[in-house]
Design a protein around this motif. Structure first.
Motif, PDB file in Angstrom:
ATOM      1  N   ARG A  53       0.839  -1.200   0.000  1.00  0.00           N
ATOM      2  CA  ARG A  53       0.000   0.000   0.000  1.00  0.00           C
ATOM      3  C   ARG A  53       0.875   1.252   0.000  1.00  0.00           C
ATOM      4  O   ARG A  53       1.936   1.274   0.623  1.00  0.00           O
ATOM      5  CB  ARG A  53      -0.884   0.038   1.245  1.00  0.00           C
ATOM      6  CG  ARG A  53      -2.194  -0.709   1.124  1.00  0.00           C
ATOM      7  CD  ARG A  53      -3.030  -0.455   2.358  1.00  0.00           C
ATOM      8  NE  ARG A  53      -4.428  -0.797   2.140  1.00  0.00           N
ATOM      9  CZ  ARG A  53      -5.400  -0.512   2.998  1.00  0.00           C
ATOM     10  NH1 ARG A  53      -5.112   0.127   4.115  1.00  0.00           N
ATOM     11  NH2 ARG A  53      -6.649  -0.847   2.729  1.00  0.00           N
ATOM     12  N   GLN A 234      -4.815  -7.787   0.819  1.00  0.00           N
ATOM     13  CA  GLN A 234      -4.554  -6.352   0.801  1.00  0.00           C
ATOM     14  C   GLN A 234      -3.463  -6.009  -0.209  1.00  0.00           C
ATOM     15  O   GLN A 234      -3.531  -4.984  -0.889  1.00  0.00           O
ATOM     16  CB  GLN A 234      -4.153  -5.874   2.197  1.00  0.00           C
ATOM     17  CG  GLN A 234      -4.125  -4.360   2.337  1.00  0.00           C
ATOM     18  CD  GLN A 234      -3.784  -3.904   3.731  1.00  0.00           C
ATOM     19  OE1 GLN A 234      -2.659  -3.520   4.015  1.00  0.00           O
ATOM     20  NE2 GLN A 234      -4.768  -3.949   4.630  1.00  0.00           N
ATOM     21  N   ALA A 238      -3.660  -3.548  -3.474  1.00  0.00           N
ATOM     22  CA  ALA A 238      -2.686  -2.480  -3.717  1.00  0.00           C
ATOM     23  C   ALA A 238      -2.105  -2.599  -5.125  1.00  0.00           C
ATOM     24  O   ALA A 238      -1.913  -1.583  -5.816  1.00  0.00           O
ATOM     25  CB  ALA A 238      -1.569  -2.551  -2.674  1.00  0.00           C
ATOM     26  N   HIS A 266      -5.811   4.391  -0.692  1.00  0.00           N
ATOM     27  CA  HIS A 266      -5.899   2.936  -0.654  1.00  0.00           C
ATOM     28  C   HIS A 266      -6.779   2.362  -1.772  1.00  0.00           C
ATOM     29  O   HIS A 266      -6.263   1.959  -2.796  1.00  0.00           O
ATOM     30  CB  HIS A 266      -6.341   2.465   0.723  1.00  0.00           C
ATOM     31  CG  HIS A 266      -5.468   2.973   1.828  1.00  0.00           C
ATOM     32  ND1 HIS A 266      -4.089   2.901   1.766  1.00  0.00           N
ATOM     33  CD2 HIS A 266      -5.757   3.589   3.003  1.00  0.00           C
ATOM     34  CE1 HIS A 266      -3.564   3.430   2.857  1.00  0.00           C
ATOM     35  NE2 HIS A 266      -4.552   3.864   3.622  1.00  0.00           N
TER      36      HIS A 266
END
Length: 317
Positions: A53, A234, A238, A266
């Motif tokens: 991220r 996650q 990203a 994000h």
């Protein structure tokens, strides 16, 4: 005490919340206004998080409040220039969609493909209640579990979040895994892979290293196992939004649009666009974001994007 209905503790909590908004945002953000541009400019770190991220600093514009009514008022201060609008384009539940793809959960894949309310669907599956006329509190519990599972939430954590007994929270989690057994298998397989190799991978093959995954410290080991479960999800999200950002300037130029990409938060991209180009820009931006995984990958779920235009960031979100 505030949760039990006592007035004074609630007032203390309210004061703390407002004091935090004042000291962190309203008092300090004006100091970051560039005298030449009249705007606030952030800096992005490309490699400061393990999942990939982006991180925003000086000031951090990725933590502008959104969860409370008072906090959202801060976002109303971010406005478009005269004759322009701000567009907020946000991936809808991208991490749950990627969980459905990575863990190959048929029920979730089917729900996303049909455009169902995923939290209501989960509540219906878990609590044997019809979606039509569902009690909002039942959906809220399913939502907390849906998102909590991604982060390896414990019965203790879920109990605190929902204000219920730990035993009841544990029953909810057990019931969730029974309804969606592929998720437990994904978690176990991912932890086993991480312990063996010291890393996990995103759907594009990018490695996320977990050097302390075999720690002798039980607390650290448990933390790293939860990180291993979440990192491919996650991290993949990203990767996807970065791919969208890279393609965006060319797509906007090809569509003869003059929108400027201002900010990434994000799963959300913010643009400034002339009012007359807002509708076409929303369509172009949504198209680029929803197809960002291709051609490298064909996802088993659609990537839905919510794009809105408004005079300020709060109204656009």
């Amino acid at each position: 005490l505030a949760a039990q209905g006592h007035d004074l503790p609630q007032r203390v909590l309210d004061w703390r919340g407002l004091s935090k908004l004042k000291s962190t945002y309203t008092d300090t953000l004006p100091d970051h206004i560039n005298p030449d541009t009249g705007r606030v400019h952030t800096s992005y770190s490309l490699a400061s998080t393990s999942t990939g991220r982006l991180a925003s600093t000086e000031p951090n514009l990725q933590n502008i409040p959104v969860r409370t009514e008072d906090g959202r008022k801060i976002r109303t201060a971010f406005v478009a220039d005269k004759g322009n609008l701000l567009i907020s384009a946000d991936y809808s539940q991208i991490e749950l969609r990627l969980l459905a793809h990575i863990a190959d959960i048929e029920a979730l894949k089917k729900a996303f493909a049909e455009g169902l309310d995923i939290h209501a669907m989960t509540a219906s599956e878990m609590f044997n209640t019809p979606i039509e006329g569902m009690d909002p509190s039942v959906r809220r519990r399913a939502k907390a579990i849906n998102f909590g599972i991604i982060y390896g939430i414990s019965a203790f954590g879920l109990a605190n979040q929902l204000g219920i007994a730990r035993g009841e929270a544990g029953e909810y989690i057990d019931r969730y895994f029974k309804r969606f057994p592929g998720i437990r298998a994904y978690m176990d397989d991912t932890k086993e892979f991480a312990h063996k190799n010291g890393y996990v991978e995103t759907i594009f093959g990018r490695r996320i290293h977990l050097p302390a995954i075999n720690s002798k410290n039980p607390a650290e080991k448990s933390f790293m196992e939860r990180a291993a479960i979440n990192a491919p999800i996650q991290g993949s999200a990203a990767d996807i939004i970065r791919r969208a950002m890279i393609r965006m300037p060319r797509a906007l130029a090809y569509a003869a649009l003059s929108a400027r990409m201002l900010l990434q938060v994000h799963d959300e991209l913010i643009f400034e666009v002339p009012e007359k180009e807002a509708k076409k820009t929303c369509e172009t931006v949504s198209g680029v974001m929803s197809s960002a995984a291709a051609p490298a990958l064909e996802l088993a779920v659609p990537l839905d994007v919510d794009a809105r235009a408004a005079k300020n960031w709060d109204e656009a979100h």
